[in-house]
Write a protein that holds these residues in place. Structure first.
Motif, mmCIF file in Angstrom:
data_model
loop_
_atom_site.group_PDB
_atom_site.id
_atom_site.type_symbol
_atom_site.label_atom_id
_atom_site.label_comp_id
_atom_site.label_asym_id
_atom_site.label_seq_id
_atom_site.Cartn_x
_atom_site.Cartn_y
_atom_site.Cartn_z
ATOM 1 N N LEU A 52 0.824 -1.202 0.000
ATOM 2 C CA LEU A 52 0.000 0.000 0.000
ATOM 3 C C LEU A 52 0.862 1.256 0.000
ATOM 4 N N GLY A 53 2.027 1.162 0.628
ATOM 5 C CA GLY A 53 2.929 2.300 0.662
ATOM 6 C C GLY A 53 4.283 1.901 1.207
ATOM 7 N N PHE A 54 5.326 2.563 0.672
ATOM 8 C CA PHE A 54 6.683 2.348 1.161
ATOM 9 C C PHE A 54 7.392 3.687 1.163
ATOM 10 N N ASP A 55 7.750 4.154 2.355
ATOM 11 C CA ASP A 55 8.496 5.397 2.517
ATOM 12 C C ASP A 55 9.923 5.014 2.896
ATOM 13 N N ARG A 56 10.805 5.001 1.924
ATOM 14 C CA ARG A 56 12.190 4.579 2.139
ATOM 15 C C ARG A 56 12.898 5.516 3.112
ATOM 16 N N GLU A 57 12.609 6.800 3.014
ATOM 17 C CA GLU A 57 13.252 7.781 3.888
ATOM 18 C C GLU A 57 12.916 7.538 5.360
ATOM 19 N N ARG A 58 11.675 7.222 5.646
ATOM 20 C CA ARG A 58 11.240 6.952 7.022
ATOM 21 C C ARG A 58 11.374 5.480 7.397
ATOM 22 N N GLY A 59 11.576 4.613 6.389
ATOM 23 C CA GLY A 59 11.731 3.183 6.640
ATOM 24 C C GLY A 59 10.441 2.495 7.029
ATOM 25 N N GLU A 60 9.321 2.938 6.424
ATOM 26 C CA GLU A 60 8.015 2.379 6.772
ATOM 27 C C GLU A 60 7.363 1.716 5.568
ATOM 28 N N LEU A 61 6.824 0.513 5.808
ATOM 29 C CA LEU A 61 6.171 -0.272 4.772
ATOM 30 C C LEU A 61 4.783 -0.664 5.243
ATOM 31 N N GLU A 62 3.787 -0.485 4.375
ATOM 32 C CA GLU A 62 2.402 -0.887 4.656
ATOM 33 C C GLU A 62 1.985 -1.927 3.627
ATOM 34 N N VAL A 63 1.469 -3.051 4.115
ATOM 35 C CA VAL A 63 1.084 -4.170 3.250
ATOM 36 C C VAL A 63 -0.328 -4.615 3.614
ATOM 37 N N CYS A 64 -1.109 -4.999 2.602
ATOM 38 C CA CYS A 64 -2.409 -5.616 2.864
ATOM 39 C C CYS A 64 -2.451 -6.969 2.179
ATOM 40 N N GLY A 65 -3.403 -7.784 2.566
ATOM 41 C CA GLY A 65 -3.532 -9.146 2.053
ATOM 42 C C GLY A 65 -3.549 -10.108 3.225
ATOM 43 N N GLU A 66 -3.815 -11.363 2.955
ATOM 44 C CA GLU A 66 -3.859 -12.368 4.017
ATOM 45 C C GLU A 66 -2.437 -12.853 4.343
ATOM 46 N N VAL A 67 -1.967 -12.513 5.542
ATOM 47 C CA VAL A 67 -0.616 -12.894 5.960
ATOM 48 C C VAL A 67 -0.672 -14.278 6.608
ATOM 49 N N GLU A 68 0.138 -15.201 6.079
ATOM 50 C CA GLU A 68 0.186 -16.572 6.591
ATOM 51 C C GLU A 68 1.434 -16.846 7.413
ATOM 52 N N GLY A 69 2.491 -16.061 7.205
ATOM 53 C CA GLY A 69 3.710 -16.312 7.970
ATOM 54 C C GLY A 69 4.724 -15.201 7.844
#
Length: 87
Positions: A52-69
């Motif tokens: 959904l978003g990746f801010d390399r400068e701040r080091g933040e990643l947002e992911v959606c979907g079904e996480v299994e592991g």
């Protein structure tokens, strides 16, 4: 031993993942991601994974979907881990 920075993972209802301390997204598709974090290489497995978003400068990643592991590994073990986990 090299001192590492901080990294946090917040998983909400197995379908919203927030990760801080991210250096880079090494690779991803809808079933797996390889994320370089301050704490090492993080492998994410699931279904319908989407950044959904990746801010390399701040080091933040947002992911959606079904996480299994989620699994941390070493760079030199990358191929071995991927074949065992996702192969």
């Amino acid at each position: 031993m090299e001192k590492k920075g901080t990294s946090n993972i917040v998983l909400t209802n197995r379908n919203a993942l927030s990760i801080s301390g991210v250096r880079n997204v090494e690779g991803y598709d809808e079933v797996q991601m390889e994320v370089d974090t301050e704490q090492g290489l993080l492998f994410v497995r699931g279904r319908g994974l989407k950044i959904l978003g990746f801010d390399r400068e701040r080091g933040e990643l947002e992911v959606c979907g079904e996480v299994e592991g989620l699994l941390y590994g070493r760079r030199e073990e990358k191929r071995k881990l991927l074949s065992r986990l996702f192969g």
